[in-house]
Design a protein around this motif. Structure first.
Motif, PDB file in Angstrom:
ATOM      1  N   GLY A  18      19.185  26.858  20.818  1.00  0.00           N
ATOM      2  CA  GLY A  18      18.007  26.468  20.053  1.00  0.00           C
ATOM      3  C   GLY A  18      18.193  26.271  18.572  1.00  0.00           C
ATOM      4  N   VAL A  19      19.415  26.336  18.064  1.00  0.00           N
ATOM      5  CA  VAL A  19      19.583  26.149  16.611  1.00  0.00           C
ATOM      6  C   VAL A  19      19.472  24.676  16.207  1.00  0.00           C
ATOM      7  CG1 VAL A  19      20.964  28.242  16.222  1.00  0.00           C
ATOM      8  CG2 VAL A  19      22.123  26.057  16.733  1.00  0.00           C
ATOM      9  N   THR A  23      19.776  18.187  18.778  1.00  0.00           N
ATOM     10  CA  THR A  23      19.081  17.338  17.797  1.00  0.00           C
ATOM     11  C   THR A  23      20.085  16.750  16.817  1.00  0.00           C
ATOM     12  OG1 THR A  23      17.117  18.730  18.019  1.00  0.00           O
ATOM     13  CG2 THR A  23      17.275  17.387  16.016  1.00  0.00           C
ATOM     14  N   THR A  39      27.830  20.171  27.441  1.00  0.00           N
ATOM     15  CA  THR A  39      28.035  20.808  28.750  1.00  0.00           C
ATOM     16  C   THR A  39      26.692  21.161  29.390  1.00  0.00           C
ATOM     17  OG1 THR A  39      28.555  22.803  27.477  1.00  0.00           O
ATOM     18  CG2 THR A  39      30.379  21.709  28.597  1.00  0.00           C
ATOM     19  N   PHE A  60      22.883  30.411  37.492  1.00  0.00           N
ATOM     20  CA  PHE A  60      23.304  30.956  36.189  1.00  0.00           C
ATOM     21  C   PHE A  60      22.406  30.385  35.085  1.00  0.00           C
ATOM     22  CE2 PHE A  60      27.114  31.333  38.794  1.00  0.00           C
ATOM     23  CZ  PHE A  60      27.567  32.601  38.473  1.00  0.00           C
ATOM     24  N   ASP A  65      22.244  32.924  32.055  1.00  0.00           N
ATOM     25  CA  ASP A  65      23.637  33.409  31.968  1.00  0.00           C
ATOM     26  C   ASP A  65      24.591  32.238  31.807  1.00  0.00           C
ATOM     27  OD1 ASP A  65      22.825  36.010  32.330  1.00  0.00           O
ATOM     28  OD2 ASP A  65      23.081  35.952  34.508  1.00  0.00           O
ATOM     29  N   GLY A  93      27.983  22.723  22.767  1.00  0.00           N
ATOM     30  CA  GLY A  93      27.822  23.799  23.747  1.00  0.00           C
ATOM     31  C   GLY A  93      29.111  24.185  24.453  1.00  0.00           C
ATOM     32  N   PHE A  94      30.220  23.717  23.970  1.00  0.00           N
ATOM     33  CA  PHE A  94      31.548  24.060  24.506  1.00  0.00           C
ATOM     34  C   PHE A  94      32.537  24.037  23.347  1.00  0.00           C
ATOM     35  CE2 PHE A  94      35.704  23.340  26.256  1.00  0.00           C
ATOM     36  CZ  PHE A  94      35.705  24.062  27.428  1.00  0.00           C
ATOM     37  N   ARG A 131      11.333  27.726  18.473  1.00  0.00           N
ATOM     38  CA  ARG A 131      11.824  26.376  18.782  1.00  0.00           C
ATOM     39  C   ARG A 131      11.962  26.172  20.287  1.00  0.00           C
ATOM     40  NH1 ARG A 131      16.563  24.607  14.526  1.00  0.00           N
ATOM     41  NH2 ARG A 131      15.387  24.918  12.600  1.00  0.00           N
ATOM     42  N   HIS A 146       9.212  18.790  20.210  1.00  0.00           N
ATOM     43  CA  HIS A 146       8.689  20.147  20.069  1.00  0.00           C
ATOM     44  C   HIS A 146       7.194  20.039  19.880  1.00  0.00           C
ATOM     45  CE1 HIS A 146       7.782  24.119  18.483  1.00  0.00           C
ATOM     46  NE2 HIS A 146       8.933  24.511  18.998  1.00  0.00           N
ATOM     47  N   PHE A 149       6.843  21.224  15.989  1.00  0.00           N
ATOM     48  CA  PHE A 149       7.768  20.776  14.930  1.00  0.00           C
ATOM     49  C   PHE A 149       8.149  19.304  15.054  1.00  0.00           C
ATOM     50  CE2 PHE A 149       9.346  25.379  15.534  1.00  0.00           C
ATOM     51  CZ  PHE A 149       8.354  25.865  14.699  1.00  0.00           C
ATOM     52  N   GLN A 150       8.200  18.789  16.270  1.00  0.00           N
ATOM     53  CA  GLN A 150       8.527  17.366  16.470  1.00  0.00           C
ATOM     54  C   GLN A 150       7.666  16.819  17.602  1.00  0.00           C
ATOM     55  OE1 GLN A 150      12.887  17.965  17.093  1.00  0.00           O
ATOM     56  NE2 GLN A 150      13.093  16.489  15.455  1.00  0.00           N
ATOM     57  N   ASP A 170      14.995  27.113  31.733  1.00  0.00           N
ATOM     58  CA  ASP A 170      15.563  28.269  31.023  1.00  0.00           C
ATOM     59  C   ASP A 170      14.927  28.463  29.652  1.00  0.00           C
ATOM     60  OD1 ASP A 170      16.732  26.008  29.943  1.00  0.00           O
ATOM     61  OD2 ASP A 170      18.748  26.857  29.819  1.00  0.00           O
ATOM     62  N   ARG A 179      19.957  34.382  27.143  1.00  0.00           N
ATOM     63  CA  ARG A 179      20.850  33.397  26.509  1.00  0.00           C
ATOM     64  C   ARG A 179      21.307  33.896  25.138  1.00  0.00           C
ATOM     65  NH1 ARG A 179      16.936  28.513  26.804  1.00  0.00           N
ATOM     66  NH2 ARG A 179      18.506  27.373  25.621  1.00  0.00           N
ATOM     67  N   GLU A 208      13.752  20.720   7.843  1.00  0.00           N
ATOM     68  CA  GLU A 208      13.604  19.525   8.691  1.00  0.00           C
ATOM     69  C   GLU A 208      14.964  19.083   9.245  1.00  0.00           C
ATOM     70  OE1 GLU A 208      10.755  17.808   9.436  1.00  0.00           O
ATOM     71  OE2 GLU A 208       9.771  19.535   8.519  1.00  0.00           O
TER      72      GLU A 208
HETATM   73  P1  AP5 Z   1      22.662  24.161  26.633  1.00  0.00           P
HETATM   74  O1  AP5 Z   1      21.915  23.021  27.182  1.00  0.00           O
HETATM   75  O2  AP5 Z   1      23.929  23.920  25.893  1.00  0.00           O
HETATM   76  O3  AP5 Z   1      21.646  25.009  25.813  1.00  0.00           O
HETATM   77  P2  AP5 Z   1      21.798  25.921  24.502  1.00  0.00           P
HETATM   78  O4  AP5 Z   1      23.122  26.086  23.879  1.00  0.00           O
HETATM   79  O5  AP5 Z   1      21.115  27.148  24.945  1.00  0.00           O
HETATM   80  O6  AP5 Z   1      21.151  25.080  23.453  1.00  0.00           O
HETATM   81  P3  AP5 Z   1      19.829  24.324  23.575  1.00  0.00           P
HETATM   82  O7  AP5 Z   1      20.005  23.012  24.277  1.00  0.00           O
HETATM   83  O8  AP5 Z   1      18.785  25.254  24.187  1.00  0.00           O
HETATM   84  O9  AP5 Z   1      19.415  24.164  22.077  1.00  0.00           O
HETATM   85  P4  AP5 Z   1      20.003  23.240  20.931  1.00  0.00           P
HETATM   86  O10 AP5 Z   1      20.807  24.064  19.989  1.00  0.00           O
HETATM   87  O11 AP5 Z   1      20.646  22.006  21.489  1.00  0.00           O
HETATM   88  O12 AP5 Z   1      18.636  22.874  20.218  1.00  0.00           O
HETATM   89  P5  AP5 Z   1      17.742  21.551  20.293  1.00  0.00           P
HETATM   90  O13 AP5 Z   1      18.327  20.488  19.428  1.00  0.00           O
HETATM   91  O14 AP5 Z   1      17.369  21.198  21.697  1.00  0.00           O
HETATM   92  O15 AP5 Z   1      23.041  25.201  27.807  1.00  0.00           O
HETATM   93  C1  AP5 Z   1      22.075  25.571  28.774  1.00  0.00           C
HETATM   94  C2  AP5 Z   1      22.731  26.479  29.804  1.00  0.00           C
HETATM   95  O16 AP5 Z   1      23.808  25.776  30.472  1.00  0.00           O
HETATM   96  C3  AP5 Z   1      23.386  27.759  29.262  1.00  0.00           C
HETATM   97  O17 AP5 Z   1      22.469  28.814  29.096  1.00  0.00           O
HETATM   98  C4  AP5 Z   1      24.427  28.051  30.364  1.00  0.00           C
HETATM   99  O18 AP5 Z   1      23.824  28.607  31.499  1.00  0.00           O
HETATM  100  C5  AP5 Z   1      24.920  26.639  30.711  1.00  0.00           C
HETATM  101  N1  AP5 Z   1      26.060  26.219  29.881  1.00  0.00           N
HETATM  102  C6  AP5 Z   1      26.105  25.174  29.006  1.00  0.00           C
HETATM  103  N2  AP5 Z   1      27.314  25.088  28.418  1.00  0.00           N
HETATM  104  C7  AP5 Z   1      28.050  26.104  28.934  1.00  0.00           C
HETATM  105  C8  AP5 Z   1      29.374  26.569  28.709  1.00  0.00           C
HETATM  106  N3  AP5 Z   1      30.181  25.966  27.816  1.00  0.00           N
HETATM  107  N4  AP5 Z   1      29.798  27.656  29.394  1.00  0.00           N
HETATM  108  C9  AP5 Z   1      29.007  28.273  30.299  1.00  0.00           C
HETATM  109  N5  AP5 Z   1      27.738  27.896  30.550  1.00  0.00           N
HETATM  110  C10 AP5 Z   1      27.264  26.824  29.878  1.00  0.00           C
HETATM  111  O19 AP5 Z   1      16.431  22.104  19.529  1.00  0.00           O
HETATM  112  C11 AP5 Z   1      15.618  23.098  20.129  1.00  0.00           C
HETATM  113  C12 AP5 Z   1      14.132  22.783  19.806  1.00  0.00           C
HETATM  114  O20 AP5 Z   1      13.933  22.887  18.392  1.00  0.00           O
HETATM  115  C13 AP5 Z   1      13.690  21.345  20.172  1.00  0.00           C
HETATM  116  O21 AP5 Z   1      12.373  21.386  20.639  1.00  0.00           O
HETATM  117  C14 AP5 Z   1      13.784  20.575  18.860  1.00  0.00           C
HETATM  118  O22 AP5 Z   1      12.832  19.532  18.820  1.00  0.00           O
HETATM  119  C15 AP5 Z   1      13.466  21.655  17.833  1.00  0.00           C
HETATM  120  N6  AP5 Z   1      14.206  21.483  16.576  1.00  0.00           N
HETATM  121  C16 AP5 Z   1      15.494  21.046  16.422  1.00  0.00           C
HETATM  122  N7  AP5 Z   1      15.839  21.035  15.112  1.00  0.00           N
HETATM  123  C17 AP5 Z   1      14.728  21.495  14.439  1.00  0.00           C
HETATM  124  C18 AP5 Z   1      14.441  21.744  13.055  1.00  0.00           C
HETATM  125  N8  AP5 Z   1      15.364  21.494  12.095  1.00  0.00           N
HETATM  126  N9  AP5 Z   1      13.221  22.235  12.737  1.00  0.00           N
HETATM  127  C19 AP5 Z   1      12.285  22.479  13.707  1.00  0.00           C
HETATM  128  N10 AP5 Z   1      12.491  22.259  15.020  1.00  0.00           N
HETATM  129  C20 AP5 Z   1      13.702  21.786  15.385  1.00  0.00           C
END
Ligand code: AP5
Length: 225
Positions: A18-19, A23, A39, A60, A65, A93-94, A131, A146, A149-150, A170, A179, A208
């Motif tokens: 979620g960081v 995006t 990933t 998972f 997980d 994510g990898f 987020r 979002h 936020f978006q 998740d 997570r 932003e």
């Molecule tokens: P994955 O899909 O990689 O999820 P994550 O790392 O948990 O990251 P997210 O996609 O949740 O968040 P993000 O950092 O991309 O944020 P986003 O831009 O969407 O992994 C999901 C699952 O798959 C894992 O839990 C695991 O099970 C598995 N997996 C994946 N890779 C793996 C690996 N290498 N090994 C093992 N298992 C693995 O932004 C989040 C929200 O915030 C959005 O709504 C967005 O609109 C908003 N937002 C973004 N930027 C801003 C900002 N600046 N201000 C306000 N809001 C914002």
């Protein structure tokens, strides 16, 4: 130097769930044309398609997980064979564990390649939970929104393709907590490895999305503001 014409850029986007990795990845890919390799997206596609990797991964992911290293490592090894990766790549994510980082090193070393930068985005946990609980995604085209936020122009409808927006399975508070625990225990320890290798660029992910991108562009040689 990275970013010179014809120079492939090989980047990792690192950070807790979620960081804003996805995006910022869209922004970087739009500006550089390098392959965005997520990933999480690959695993969700595998789940939708019912592949063996997807069937293993689903429970998972839904729990919050990490999926076993071998499953994710095999997906990445195959993906890095793609023709589009020759121009460079952005891993989102990898790696997320020490064995995954070892596998990535081995793949790159076998090709005489190396990473240019690991971009570490930092956001406070309270903001992360806000987020993720408000995130909505389009299952048709992958666009992310979002609720606060978006927000999309019409609530629940994708601006890009008109698809019905969904909440990820998740993105429940319970799965988000798991997570975050997995990130602290298994992923954050990699920061020292990349810092010691001189590859780490840490940026503040608050504010932003445009402001975050500007910080990334300022920190990463080869990216333009
Ligand atoms: P994955 O899909 O990689 O999820 P994550 O790392 O948990 O990251 P997210 O996609 O949740 O968040 P993000 O950092 O991309 O944020 P986003 O831009 O969407 O992994 C999901 C699952 O798959 C894992 O839990 C695991 O099970 C598995 N997996 C994946 N890779 C793996 C690996 N290498 N090994 C093992 N298992 C693995 O932004 C989040 C929200 O915030 C959005 O709504 C967005 O609109 C908003 N937002 C973004 N930027 C801003 C900002 N600046 N201000 C306000 N809001 C914002």
């Amino acid at each position: 130097m990275a970013g010179e014409a014809n120079r492939a850029l090989r980047l990792v986007l690192f950070g807790a769930p979620g960081v804003g990795k996805g995006t910022q990845a869209s922004e970087i890919q739009g500006r550089t044309g390098i392959a965005h390799i997520s990933t999480g997206d690959m695993l969700r596609t595998a789940v939708q398609q019912g592949t063996p990797a997807g069937m293993t991964a689903q429970r998972f992911i839904d729990r919050g997980d990490l999926v076993p290293d071998e499953v994710v490592g095999d997906l990445i090894a195959e993906r890095l064979e793609g023709d589009d990766v020759r121009k460079g790549f952005l891993l989102d994510g990898f790696p997320r564990t020490v064995p995954q980082a070892d596998r990535l090193d081995a793949i790159l070393e076998s090709r005489g390649q190396a990473l240019d930068c690991v971009i570490n985005i930092e956001v406070r946990e309270r903001e992360i939970v806000a987020r993720l609980t408000g995130r909505r995604t389009c299952p048709s085209c992958g666009a992310t929104f979002h609720v606060r936020f978006q927000p999309p122009r019409t609530a629940g409808v994708c601006d890009s393709c008109g698809g019905a927006l969904e909440q990820r399975s998740d993105d429940t508070e319970e799965a988000i907590a798991r997570r975050l625990r997995a990130y602290r225990a298994q992923t954050a320890p990699l920061l020292n490895r990349y810092r010691a290798a001189g590859l780490l660029a840490t940026v503040d992910g608050g504010g932003e999305p445009d402001e975050v991108y500007a910080r990334i562009a300022a920190a990463v040689p080869g990216l333009q503001g």
